[in-house]
Design an enzyme around this catalytic site. Structure first.
Site, mmCIF file in Angstrom:
data_model
loop_
_atom_site.group_PDB
_atom_site.id
_atom_site.type_symbol
_atom_site.label_atom_id
_atom_site.label_comp_id
_atom_site.label_asym_id
_atom_site.label_seq_id
_atom_site.Cartn_x
_atom_site.Cartn_y
_atom_site.Cartn_z
ATOM 1 N N ASN A 130 18.749 -2.247 -45.120
ATOM 2 C CA ASN A 130 18.661 -3.710 -44.463
ATOM 3 C C ASN A 130 17.064 -4.118 -44.193
ATOM 4 O OD1 ASN A 130 21.528 -3.660 -44.519
ATOM 5 N ND2 ASN A 130 21.747 -2.795 -42.681
ATOM 6 N N HIS A 166 26.084 -7.037 -46.736
ATOM 7 C CA HIS A 166 25.699 -5.958 -46.037
ATOM 8 C C HIS A 166 26.266 -5.669 -44.463
ATOM 9 C CE1 HIS A 166 21.700 -4.665 -48.160
ATOM 10 N NE2 HIS A 166 22.339 -5.631 -48.932
ATOM 11 N N ARG A 196 23.481 -12.175 -48.855
ATOM 12 C CA ARG A 196 23.351 -10.792 -48.818
ATOM 13 C C ARG A 196 23.673 -10.329 -47.391
ATOM 14 N NH1 ARG A 196 17.850 -7.546 -49.078
ATOM 15 N NH2 ARG A 196 18.706 -5.622 -49.844
ATOM 16 N N HIS A 220 23.960 -11.730 -57.476
ATOM 17 C CA HIS A 220 22.499 -11.735 -58.014
ATOM 18 C C HIS A 220 22.137 -12.825 -58.742
ATOM 19 C CE1 HIS A 220 22.179 -7.010 -56.986
ATOM 20 N NE2 HIS A 220 22.128 -8.020 -55.829
#
Length: 358
Positions: free
Chosen positions: A107, A79, A75, A208
């Site tokens: 975040n 990001h 992740r 995911h």
């Protein structure tokens, strides 16, 4: 005669896909994306040939203790790349003069341990090779290894990214990270600006298949009225985990195999058990439903497309050559860091003009 031929074909199809899966998992993929100028499949071969083995060995130990950290590192790379490109800007701390990307709402749920792991990896790599490997590249390698070490495909990465000198504002961060409440139309529109196709969007959403979600990211699907696209039993279980809209609890993103990188996330969607709106709507929307189904049926197909889309994402607005810098601390710009010494072997290469990418 026709029925015999069809019967034989039906028998051979699963064998073919099984062999394809074995081949894919035993060989490193490189994807089919064109490589941005300045990146290379062999970038560190002469100056830090062990960089990838150093990172993988360390992460094997980390994940042996806590496999959940794999999702956190994956992740973190997402990001970083979606906001201002893959330049390690998400790693930078804020200062008295203002907040950083880290402080933006999307975040705030990044795992603090993920940042510590990246810095630990940087120290190990720089201790052996000197300051020649960027934090952006370390983050990309760590994300790849998180996929592989949790059961997903192994693949080569084009490397040579530099670290950014600035981070995005909170508003820029919000604008470039679609929230989990986004429907498919919003996702496709947002990511099309980064040249992602619907297939890319569905494949990258497959990240995911590991990790956790925070109640506040999906309770709008439970209260005051349950989302009609959500399986009732699944919803009732979530209400037990998240009894209120402001619950601080977390739950699994993939209820079938939460710690294994596989295609079960797409099986969840077909069973109306996707956690976020941004997940479940991929199966509801006719533009992406077929892609979800194909990945749910064929894991090798998902792995192949995931690799291609990850390599594509990993080249978003990268800094190369004389752009950016190689940080001596992933959370601090070099202008504010005094630990900038290089080993003599690297300094000698610079003097000889054989290495100009510092």
């Amino acid at each position: 005669m026709a029925s015999t031929t069809l019967s034989s074909f039906a028998t051979l199809v699963p064998i073919f896909f099984a062999l394809l899966s074995v081949h894919f998992n035993l060989t490193k993929a490189q994807g089919t994306q064109p490589i941005v100028k300045g990146l290379s499949w062999t970038f560190y071969d002469s100056i830090c040939p062990n960089v990838e083995s150093i990172i993988r060995r360390r992460l094997q130990n980390v994940f042996r203790q806590d496999i959940g950290q794999a999702a956190g590192l994956l992740r973190l790379h997402f990001h970083d790349c979606f906001v201002q490109g893959c330049d390690g800007s998400v790693l930078l701390d804020g200062s008295a003069s203002g907040p950083s990307e880290k402080d933006a709402p999307p975040n705030l749920t990044l795992r603090p341990q993920a940042f510590r792991i990246i810095e630990d990896l940087r120290r190990r790599v720089h201790r052996e090779c000197g300051r020649v490997v960027s934090c952006a590249d370390i983050t990309a390698i760590a994300a790849r290894d998180s996929v592989f070490l949790s059961g997903g495909p192994d693949y080569d990465l084009p490397l040579g990214r530099k670290d950014g000198l600035n981070f995005a504002t909170i508003n820029e961060t919000l604008a470039n990270l679609p929230p989990p409440s986004s429907n498919t139309g919003a996702l496709l529109t947002s990511l099309a600006t980064k040249n992602f196709t619907p297939t890319d969007v569905v494949a990258l959403s497959g990240g995911h298949t590991i990790g956790i979600g925070h109640c506040t990211s999906f309770t709008d699907r439970l209260y005051p009225n349950q989302d009609s696209s959500m399986d009732k039993t699944f919803a009732n279980n979530l209400k037990t985990t998240c009894p209120t809209t402001n619950s601080t609890n977390t739950t699994l993103l993939d209820i079938r195999s939460p710690n294994k990188f596989d295609n079960k996330y797409y099986v969840d969607l077909m069973n109306r058990q996707g956690l976020f709106t941004s997940d479940q709507d991929l199966y509801t929307d006719r533009r992406t439903r077929g892609i979800v189904t194909s990945f749910a049926i064929n894991e090798s197909l998902f792995f192949e497309q995931f690799v291609n889309s990850m390599i594509k994402m990993g080249q978003l607005n990268v800094l190369t050559g004389t752009q950016g810098e190689i940080r001596a601390n992933c959370s601090v710009r070099n202008s504010a860091n005094y630990n900038l010494l290089l080993p003599s072997s690297v300094e000698e290469k610079i003097k000889q003009g054989t290495w100009s990418e510092i």
